[in-house]
Design an enzyme around this catalytic site. Structure first.
Site, PDB file in Angstrom:
ATOM      1  N   SER A   8       0.756  -1.077   0.027  1.00 15.31           N
ATOM      2  CA  SER A   8       0.172   0.002  -0.082  1.00 15.31           C
ATOM      3  C   SER A   8       0.818   1.425   0.061  1.00 15.31           C
ATOM      4  O   SER A   8       1.838   1.512   1.017  1.00 15.31           O
ATOM      5  CB  SER A   8      -0.822  -0.054   1.160  1.00 15.31           C
ATOM      6  OG  SER A   8      -1.447   1.421   1.535  1.00 15.31           O
ATOM      7  N   HIS A  33      -1.557  -1.234  -4.370  1.00 15.22           N
ATOM      8  CA  HIS A  33      -2.576  -0.911  -3.542  1.00 15.22           C
ATOM      9  C   HIS A  33      -2.532   0.742  -3.235  1.00 15.22           C
ATOM     10  O   HIS A  33      -1.593   1.218  -2.926  1.00 15.22           O
ATOM     11  CB  HIS A  33      -2.773  -1.701  -2.101  1.00 15.22           C
ATOM     12  CG  HIS A  33      -3.998  -1.534  -1.412  1.00 15.22           C
ATOM     13  ND1 HIS A  33      -4.978  -2.299  -1.641  1.00 15.22           N
ATOM     14  CD2 HIS A  33      -4.169  -0.808  -0.490  1.00 15.22           C
ATOM     15  CE1 HIS A  33      -6.202  -1.857  -0.828  1.00 15.22           C
ATOM     16  NE2 HIS A  33      -5.571  -0.873  -0.261  1.00 15.22           N
ATOM     17  N   ASP A  35      -4.600   3.691  -1.867  1.00 14.68           N
ATOM     18  CA  ASP A  35      -5.438   4.170  -0.993  1.00 14.68           C
ATOM     19  C   ASP A  35      -5.976   5.713  -1.120  1.00 14.68           C
ATOM     20  O   ASP A  35      -5.246   6.482  -1.093  1.00 14.68           O
ATOM     21  CB  ASP A  35      -5.115   4.118   0.349  1.00 14.68           C
ATOM     22  CG  ASP A  35      -4.891   2.454   0.927  1.00 14.68           C
ATOM     23  OD1 ASP A  35      -6.119   1.839   0.774  1.00 14.68           O
ATOM     24  OD2 ASP A  35      -3.908   2.267   1.503  1.00 14.68           O
ATOM     25  N   MET A  37      -8.453   8.471   0.321  1.00  7.71           N
ATOM     26  CA  MET A  37      -9.267   9.010   1.474  1.00  7.71           C
ATOM     27  C   MET A  37      -9.807  10.307   1.246  1.00  7.71           C
ATOM     28  O   MET A  37      -8.986  11.140   0.776  1.00  7.71           O
ATOM     29  CB  MET A  37      -8.372   8.844   2.588  1.00  7.71           C
ATOM     30  CG  MET A  37      -8.007   7.420   2.831  1.00  7.71           C
ATOM     31  SD  MET A  37      -6.802   7.222   4.307  1.00  7.71           S
ATOM     32  CE  MET A  37      -6.230   5.640   4.198  1.00  7.71           C
ATOM     33  N   HIS A  66      -8.252   1.631  -3.880  1.00  3.45           N
ATOM     34  CA  HIS A  66      -9.389   1.231  -2.727  1.00  3.45           C
ATOM     35  C   HIS A  66      -9.717   2.562  -2.293  1.00  3.45           C
ATOM     36  O   HIS A  66      -9.178   3.432  -1.789  1.00  3.45           O
ATOM     37  CB  HIS A  66      -8.391   0.623  -1.264  1.00  3.45           C
ATOM     38  CG  HIS A  66      -9.103   0.573  -0.012  1.00  3.45           C
ATOM     39  ND1 HIS A  66      -8.576   0.452   1.079  1.00  3.45           N
ATOM     40  CD2 HIS A  66     -10.471   0.689  -0.040  1.00  3.45           C
ATOM     41  CE1 HIS A  66      -9.600   0.115   2.033  1.00  3.45           C
ATOM     42  NE2 HIS A  66     -10.747   0.402   1.351  1.00  3.45           N
ATOM     43  N   MET A  68     -11.990   4.989  -0.243  1.00  2.47           N
ATOM     44  CA  MET A  68     -12.629   5.167   0.914  1.00  2.47           C
ATOM     45  C   MET A  68     -13.088   6.444   0.673  1.00  2.47           C
ATOM     46  O   MET A  68     -12.523   7.615   1.357  1.00  2.47           O
ATOM     47  CB  MET A  68     -11.540   5.194   2.023  1.00  2.47           C
ATOM     48  CG  MET A  68     -10.930   3.630   2.546  1.00  2.47           C
ATOM     49  SD  MET A  68      -9.383   3.610   3.259  1.00  2.47           S
ATOM     50  CE  MET A  68      -8.323   3.702   1.769  1.00  2.47           C
ATOM     51  N   MET A 137     -11.361  -5.450   5.585  1.00  2.00           N
ATOM     52  CA  MET A 137     -10.576  -4.635   6.668  1.00  2.00           C
ATOM     53  C   MET A 137     -10.298  -5.361   7.861  1.00  2.00           C
ATOM     54  O   MET A 137     -11.213  -5.841   8.526  1.00  2.00           O
ATOM     55  CB  MET A 137     -11.304  -3.024   6.878  1.00  2.00           C
ATOM     56  CG  MET A 137     -11.590  -2.327   5.360  1.00  2.00           C
ATOM     57  SD  MET A 137     -10.118  -2.157   4.381  1.00  2.00           S
ATOM     58  CE  MET A 137      -9.034  -1.035   5.508  1.00  2.00           C
ATOM     59  N   GLY A 142      -8.572   4.461   7.267  1.00  2.00           N
ATOM     60  CA  GLY A 142      -8.241   5.753   7.558  1.00  2.00           C
ATOM     61  C   GLY A 142      -6.738   6.003   7.841  1.00  2.00           C
ATOM     62  O   GLY A 142      -6.322   7.183   7.394  1.00  2.00           O
ATOM     63  N   PHE A 143      -5.976   5.143   8.244  1.00  3.36           N
ATOM     64  CA  PHE A 143      -4.424   5.194   8.600  1.00  3.36           C
ATOM     65  C   PHE A 143      -3.936   4.079   8.298  1.00  3.36           C
ATOM     66  O   PHE A 143      -4.340   2.649   8.416  1.00  3.36           O
ATOM     67  CB  PHE A 143      -4.468   5.675   9.970  1.00  3.36           C
ATOM     68  CG  PHE A 143      -5.075   6.914  10.309  1.00  3.36           C
ATOM     69  CD1 PHE A 143      -4.769   8.190  10.062  1.00  3.36           C
ATOM     70  CD2 PHE A 143      -6.606   6.907  10.769  1.00  3.36           C
ATOM     71  CE1 PHE A 143      -5.607   9.380  10.555  1.00  3.36           C
ATOM     72  CE2 PHE A 143      -7.189   7.980  11.070  1.00  3.36           C
ATOM     73  CZ  PHE A 143      -6.828   9.420  10.753  1.00  3.36           C
ATOM     74  N   GLY A 145      -0.525   1.823   9.402  1.00  6.99           N
ATOM     75  CA  GLY A 145       0.330   1.545  10.643  1.00  6.99           C
ATOM     76  C   GLY A 145      -0.493   1.286  11.924  1.00  6.99           C
ATOM     77  O   GLY A 145      -0.081   1.294  13.144  1.00  6.99           O
ATOM     78  N   ASP A 179      -6.896  -6.360   4.279  1.00  6.92           N
ATOM     79  CA  ASP A 179      -6.119  -5.080   4.435  1.00  6.92           C
ATOM     80  C   ASP A 179      -6.317  -4.444   5.830  1.00  6.92           C
ATOM     81  O   ASP A 179      -7.195  -4.111   6.454  1.00  6.92           O
ATOM     82  CB  ASP A 179      -7.071  -3.928   3.372  1.00  6.92           C
ATOM     83  CG  ASP A 179      -6.359  -2.693   3.230  1.00  6.92           C
ATOM     84  OD1 ASP A 179      -5.087  -2.605   3.872  1.00  6.92           O
ATOM     85  OD2 ASP A 179      -6.897  -1.862   2.725  1.00  6.92           O
ATOM     86  N   GLY A 181      -2.726  -3.980   8.966  1.00 12.76           N
ATOM     87  CA  GLY A 181      -1.858  -4.606   9.999  1.00 12.76           C
ATOM     88  C   GLY A 181      -1.424  -5.945   9.691  1.00 12.76           C
ATOM     89  O   GLY A 181      -0.943  -6.680  10.462  1.00 12.76           O
ATOM     90  N   SER A 202       2.741  -0.321   6.000  1.00 14.56           N
ATOM     91  CA  SER A 202       3.897  -0.019   6.921  1.00 14.56           C
ATOM     92  C   SER A 202       4.772  -1.185   6.909  1.00 14.56           C
ATOM     93  O   SER A 202       6.183  -0.961   7.122  1.00 14.56           O
ATOM     94  CB  SER A 202       3.348   0.328   8.216  1.00 14.56           C
ATOM     95  OG  SER A 202       2.706  -0.598   8.850  1.00 14.56           O
TER      96      SER A 202
HETATM   97  C1  DX5 Z   1      -6.280   1.799   5.523  1.00 16.12           C
HETATM   98  C2  DX5 Z   1      -5.772   1.523   4.350  1.00 16.12           C
HETATM   99  C3  DX5 Z   1      -4.696   0.439   4.216  1.00 16.12           C
HETATM  100  C4  DX5 Z   1      -3.290   0.943   4.978  1.00 16.12           C
HETATM  101  C5  DX5 Z   1      -2.880  -0.383   5.389  1.00 16.12           C
HETATM  102  O1  DX5 Z   1      -7.510   2.486   5.730  1.00 16.12           O
HETATM  103  O2  DX5 Z   1      -6.835   0.960   3.557  1.00 16.12           O
HETATM  104  O3  DX5 Z   1      -4.437  -0.008   2.983  1.00 16.12           O
HETATM  105  O4  DX5 Z   1      -2.367   1.676   4.044  1.00 16.12           O
HETATM  106  O5  DX5 Z   1      -1.595   0.030   6.064  1.00 16.12           O
HETATM  107  P1  DX5 Z   1      -0.809  -0.907   6.977  1.00 16.12           P
HETATM  108  O6  DX5 Z   1      -0.421  -2.142   6.282  1.00 16.12           O
HETATM  109  O7  DX5 Z   1       0.123  -0.153   7.501  1.00 16.12           O
HETATM  110  O8  DX5 Z   1      -1.868  -1.312   8.112  1.00 16.12           O
HETATM  111 ZN    ZN Z   2      -6.458   0.131   1.768  1.00 13.50          ZN
END
Ligand code: DX5
Ligand code: ZN
Length: 224
Positions: A8, A33, A35, A37, A66, A68, A137, A142-143, A145, A179, A181, A202
């Site tokens: 990502s 990937h 993202d 937002m 993706h 969001m 998910m 949203g974030f 890490g 997706d 962690g 991350s």
């Molecule tokens: C979160 C994103 C993910 C994110 C995953 O809202 O959709 O794609 O980048 O990041 P890590 O792998 O760090 O959890």
């Molecule tokens: Zn994503």
């Protein structure tokens, strides 16, 4: 089972995005990937079709967008024009889920539905046959890490059962992408629950050696 690794770009160096996607492609990624937002559906703001189009010439790999965002529909043709290959969205963000799925297909992309940790699997009841991918998910979106939410593991297994039944009936493949962690340490457990495609932000971009990290992930998957 074919496993796919999807770095990502959310955790990449945004000042050097072209270089970063080329680096993960060279390091053995299967998808990129992307993202998106909007500071409305999720409390963060990232990038749109302009950046997607700018990255397109840098990699041959499929761009896995993706969304969001809310609303969804207006952005679908824009991302298709910007070179997206796969477009996923969250069903809560579209008033007409079936219409949005049709729009993605008509735009020439593969279609995915993204389910948050607390979004019921019943959203697949009347959509699964139309999907190329289910994006589960394992964090709240949203974030990057964030910590993997392990209570989603049984849900992954449930979606795997549904996908296997649909594929047995239609013969059309449907990917199960997870997706949030995903790390070297938990990727095997996530695969055992039924995932075949792994987003990792991350874990890959936060590591010194992207190729070594992707190789370690594949090693953990190879012994399953
Ligand atoms: C979160 C994103 C993910 C994110 C995953 O809202 O959709 O794609 O980048 O990041 P890590 O792998 O760090 O959890
Ligand atoms: Zn994503």
């Amino acid at each position: 089972m074919t496993f796919r690794i999807a770095p990502s770009i959310l955790s990449a160096d945004f000042a050097r995005l072209g270089e970063e996607v080329r680096a993960v492609a060279a390091a053995g990624a299967d998808l990129i990937h992307f993202d998106v937002m909007d500071n409305h559906y999720v409390p963060n703001l990232t990038v749109g079709p302009l950046v997607c189009a700018a990255l397109r010439p840098h990699v041959k790999l499929p761009l896995d967008v993706h969304l969001m965002v809310e609303p969804v529909d207006r952005l679908v043709p824009e991302f298709a024009r910007a070179g997206a290959n796969i477009i996923s969205f969250h069903p809560e963000a579209s008033h007409h889920v079936d219409r949005t799925l049709s729009l993605i297909k008509e735009s020439g992309c593969k279609a995915g539905l993204a389910l948050n940790p607390a979004t019921p699997v019943s959203y697949l009841d009347h959509t699964l046959e139309k999907l190329d991918l289910v994006l589960l998910m394992t964090v709240n979106p949203g974030f990057g890490g964030q910590q993997f939410i392990a209570s989603v593991l049984p849900k992954i297994a449930e979606v795997r059962r549904r996908i296997d039944a649909a594929v047995a009936a239609t013969g059309k493949p449907i990917w199960l992408e997870v997706d949030g962690g995903v790390k070297t340490d938990n990727i095997a457990e996530i695969a055992r629950a039924g995932a075949d495609t792994f987003v990792a932000g991350s874990a890959i971009f936060g590591s010194k050696d992207y190729a070594a990290t992707i190789r370690q992930m594949r090693e953990r998957l190879a012994v399953l």
